[in-house]
Design an enzyme around this catalytic site. Structure first.
Site, PDB file in Angstrom:
ATOM      1  N   ASP A  34       0.823  -1.212   0.000  1.00  0.00           N
ATOM      2  CA  ASP A  34       0.000   0.000   0.000  1.00  0.00           C
ATOM      3  C   ASP A  34       0.854   1.257   0.000  1.00  0.00           C
ATOM      4  O   ASP A  34       2.015   1.235   0.412  1.00  0.00           O
ATOM      5  CB  ASP A  34      -0.828   0.068   1.290  1.00  0.00           C
ATOM      6  CG  ASP A  34      -2.026  -0.843   1.265  1.00  0.00           C
ATOM      7  OD1 ASP A  34      -2.128  -1.703   0.377  1.00  0.00           O
ATOM      8  OD2 ASP A  34      -2.870  -0.688   2.167  1.00  0.00           O
ATOM      9  N   HIS A 175       3.724  -2.133   3.052  1.00  0.00           N
ATOM     10  CA  HIS A 175       3.713  -0.784   2.476  1.00  0.00           C
ATOM     11  C   HIS A 175       5.034  -0.560   1.754  1.00  0.00           C
ATOM     12  O   HIS A 175       6.099  -0.748   2.359  1.00  0.00           O
ATOM     13  CB  HIS A 175       3.518   0.258   3.583  1.00  0.00           C
ATOM     14  CG  HIS A 175       2.214   0.096   4.315  1.00  0.00           C
ATOM     15  ND1 HIS A 175       2.021  -0.866   5.271  1.00  0.00           N
ATOM     16  CD2 HIS A 175       1.048   0.760   4.178  1.00  0.00           C
ATOM     17  CE1 HIS A 175       0.763  -0.793   5.703  1.00  0.00           C
ATOM     18  NE2 HIS A 175       0.155   0.183   5.065  1.00  0.00           N
TER      19      HIS A 175
HETATM   20 ZN    ZN Z   1      -2.584   3.328   3.257  1.00  0.00          ZN
END
Ligand code: ZN
Length: 225
Positions: A34, A175
């Site tokens: 992400d 992430h």
């Molecule tokens: Zn996010």
């Protein structure tokens, strides 16, 4: 029954045709990243995926795309999936209807522009889909393994969390903003392959498990039925 996937990207990154085979009867996991694209760490992660002929799903933030669109072009060339993570990481549950629709549609357009493919899946910031379930056509994905890499920023912790919790059908949340995550990816990808997992995109995982994704629903994993 084994599905053959070839890369569809037409960018400068598509040096040669990549062919992968997905066996729906064998274990598989979906790595998801992400908050990117990121000019250094997204490419470091893609280097690892390319080396092992593996794929992942990148849920991108729209307002970062123009600056780092080469990441999306390369993701597409490597048969990775690019999903929608809103335009400015805004809340999809507390923003107005108009803003929620814009957050999704602006990012959809940019993904199409740079990957050449329509975006189907999305991941809501903070995992809070709210009214986006009703107002948009996106297929919302969450996760079953939460590495909390944003909190620890420790490749050791990310690696040990994945090694102790990944199972057939896991959707693993990371992430691509962090050095530690890129570093963990270097170890986790060959480890998962050695353990017998196929590394697939979230759409490939759900399709292999016979789950037809529907608008208005949230999906957490692709465990065998
Ligand atoms: Zn996010």
């Amino acid at each position: 029954k084994i599905r053959t996937v070839t890369s569809k990207g037409k960018s400068a990154f598509a040096k040669s045709l990549v062919i992968r085979y997905i066996n729906p009867d064998k274990p598989m996991v979906a790595l998801t990243y992400d908050d990117g694209p990121h000019p250094v760490n997204t490419h470091a992660i893609l280097d690892v995926l390319e080396k092992y002929n593996a794929t992942a799903t990148f849920f991108v933030v729209g307002d970062r795309i123009e600056a780092y669109h080469d990441c999306l072009e390369r993701q597409s060339a490597l048969s990775c999936e690019t999903g929608n993570h809103s335009y400015s990481h805004a809340s999809l549950s507390s923003s107005s209807d108009k803003i929620v629709k814009e957050q999704i549609s602006k990012t959809d357009k940019l993904i199409k522009k740079y990957t050449g493919q329509p975006c189907t899946v999305a991941h809501a910031p903070g995992g809070s889909e709210g009214k986006a379930l009703r107002l948009t056509d996106k297929l919302f994905i969450r996760w079953s393994v939460d590495t909390r890499d944003w909190e620890s920023r420790s490749s050791k912790k990310i690696i040990s969390h994945i090694k102790s919790t990944a199972r057939d059908g896991s959707i693993i949340l990371m992430h691509d903003l962090y050095d530690a995550t890129a570093k963990a990816t270097e170890e986790i990808v060959p480890w998962l392959i050695k353990e017998g997992y196929q590394l697939v995109t979230v759409s490939e995982l759900m399709e292999a498990r016979g789950t037809k994704l529907k608008k208005g629903t949230v999906y957490f994993n692709g465990y065998p039925q």
